[in-house]
Design an enzyme around this catalytic site. Sequence first.
Site, short mmCIF file in Angstrom:
data_model
loop_
_atom_site.label_atom_id
_atom_site.label_comp_id
_atom_site.label_asym_id
_atom_site.label_seq_id
_atom_site.Cartn_x
_atom_site.Cartn_y
_atom_site.Cartn_z
N ARG A 1 162.97 15.86 -29.50
CA ARG A 1 163.13 15.41 -28.10
C ARG A 1 161.88 15.71 -27.26
NH1 ARG A 1 166.88 13.07 -29.99
NH2 ARG A 1 169.06 13.24 -29.42
N SER B 1 173.56 14.66 -22.45
CA SER B 1 173.52 16.08 -22.83
C SER B 1 172.51 16.80 -21.97
CB SER B 1 173.11 16.21 -24.30
OG SER B 1 174.10 15.62 -25.10
N GLU C 1 167.18 19.17 -21.70
CA GLU C 1 166.69 17.89 -22.23
C GLU C 1 166.51 16.93 -21.05
OE1 GLU C 1 168.73 16.46 -25.72
OE2 GLU C 1 168.72 14.42 -24.94
#
Length: 331
Positions: free
Chosen positions: A161, A213, A321
Amino acid sequence: MSEPKILENVPLAKYTTLGIGGPARYFVEVLSEKDLKGAIAWAREKGVEYIVIAGGSNLLVSDEGYEGLVIRIKFSGIEQQDGAIIVKAGTHLQKLVDYTIEHGLDGLSTMVGVPGSVGGAVYGCAGAYGDNIRDYIKEITYFDGEKVVTITRDDYVTGYRDSIFKRNKNWIILKIKFAGLPHTDKEGLEREAVEVLERRAQKYNSGLKSPGSFFKNIPEDELSLGQLTKVRKLIAEWEHNPDYIKRFGNTSVVRFGKIPAGNLIDMLGGKGDQIGQIKINEFHANTFVNLGGGDAKDFISLARKWRDKVREEFGLILEPEVQLVGFKEDF
Ligand SMILES: Cc1cc2nc3c(=O)[nH]c(=O)nc-3n(C[C@H](O)[C@H](O)[C@H](O)COP(=O)(O)OP(=O)(O)OC[C@H]3O[C@@H](n4cnc5c(N)ncnc54)[C@H](O)[C@@H]3O)c2cc1C
């Protein structure tokens, strides 16, 4: 250079899936690369900072908003060139996924249902259920504020990520070239996509106000041996817990070599916890939801509370994130 239509004091909440965020001091939507360059030139001349957003599906904007210029990328389009697929950054990711399924091309189909733009997905190295946007990237073309640059996949991926764009905030992705997606049976891809959508619907029921998320999952190969041994022991105990077995059967917490942040929060009893109008989803503990009228202050308080609990219990540091916009303090 085209004249950008700059608006002032535009509330950002409506440009995010979370529905939270104060105003952008300046705001502009750009429908072409030319408009983008015009907007950047305007910001430079004015001496104000700028950021770009697109689908707003991975953003937490502060209650105070953003002091500079927010540029919303809206240029889109998909075309085939010599067997490669060229996609403009503002194209909805779903459009690209549909396009590959329609053409019987494997490699992106399990990203079905991930909201946002292709540029946003490339920025955050988005992935779902085994497929990742980076896998079939051949080239990325971006504007570095001065000139247009093209790089290859190897220059782009920096970790889970993560991407080179997260380290160079003023680089704006313009278009992406995908190549080498394996040809396969279209019906098989369609079936797989339906299954993924059913699984996603359990996690994110429609109309849910969230940025996806909140925390990054933790790749096992980024942990020290000591951390890994400790966390594996705790997870193994958890997987033998009758309540876990009732809910998840014999499936393992660790998937695709990653420890899901949501499971760590879940193990510590985070589901359903709430501060103000921000609540941790009952189904998925890495999803922080705005119940309506929530604010960024409460969101941050709830996220910090569970980050700290995970650190105390497992010695693991959860990192966001979701991209934070307009905050004076680090998370
Ligand atoms: C319900 C839900 C489910 C989700 N599921 C997943 C999932 O399964 N997997 C996953 O990986 N993500 C998931 N996400 C997160 C999100 O969908 C992705 O991160 C998405 O790729 C973000 O794209 P965006 O256009 O909305 O970006 P935005 O939220 O608008 O921006 C995110 C970041 O990307 C940057 N950015 C956007 N466009 C550009 C550009 N052209 N050039 C440079 N930087 C740019 C912005 O500056 C910002 O820092 C989910 C989100 C939601 C709300």
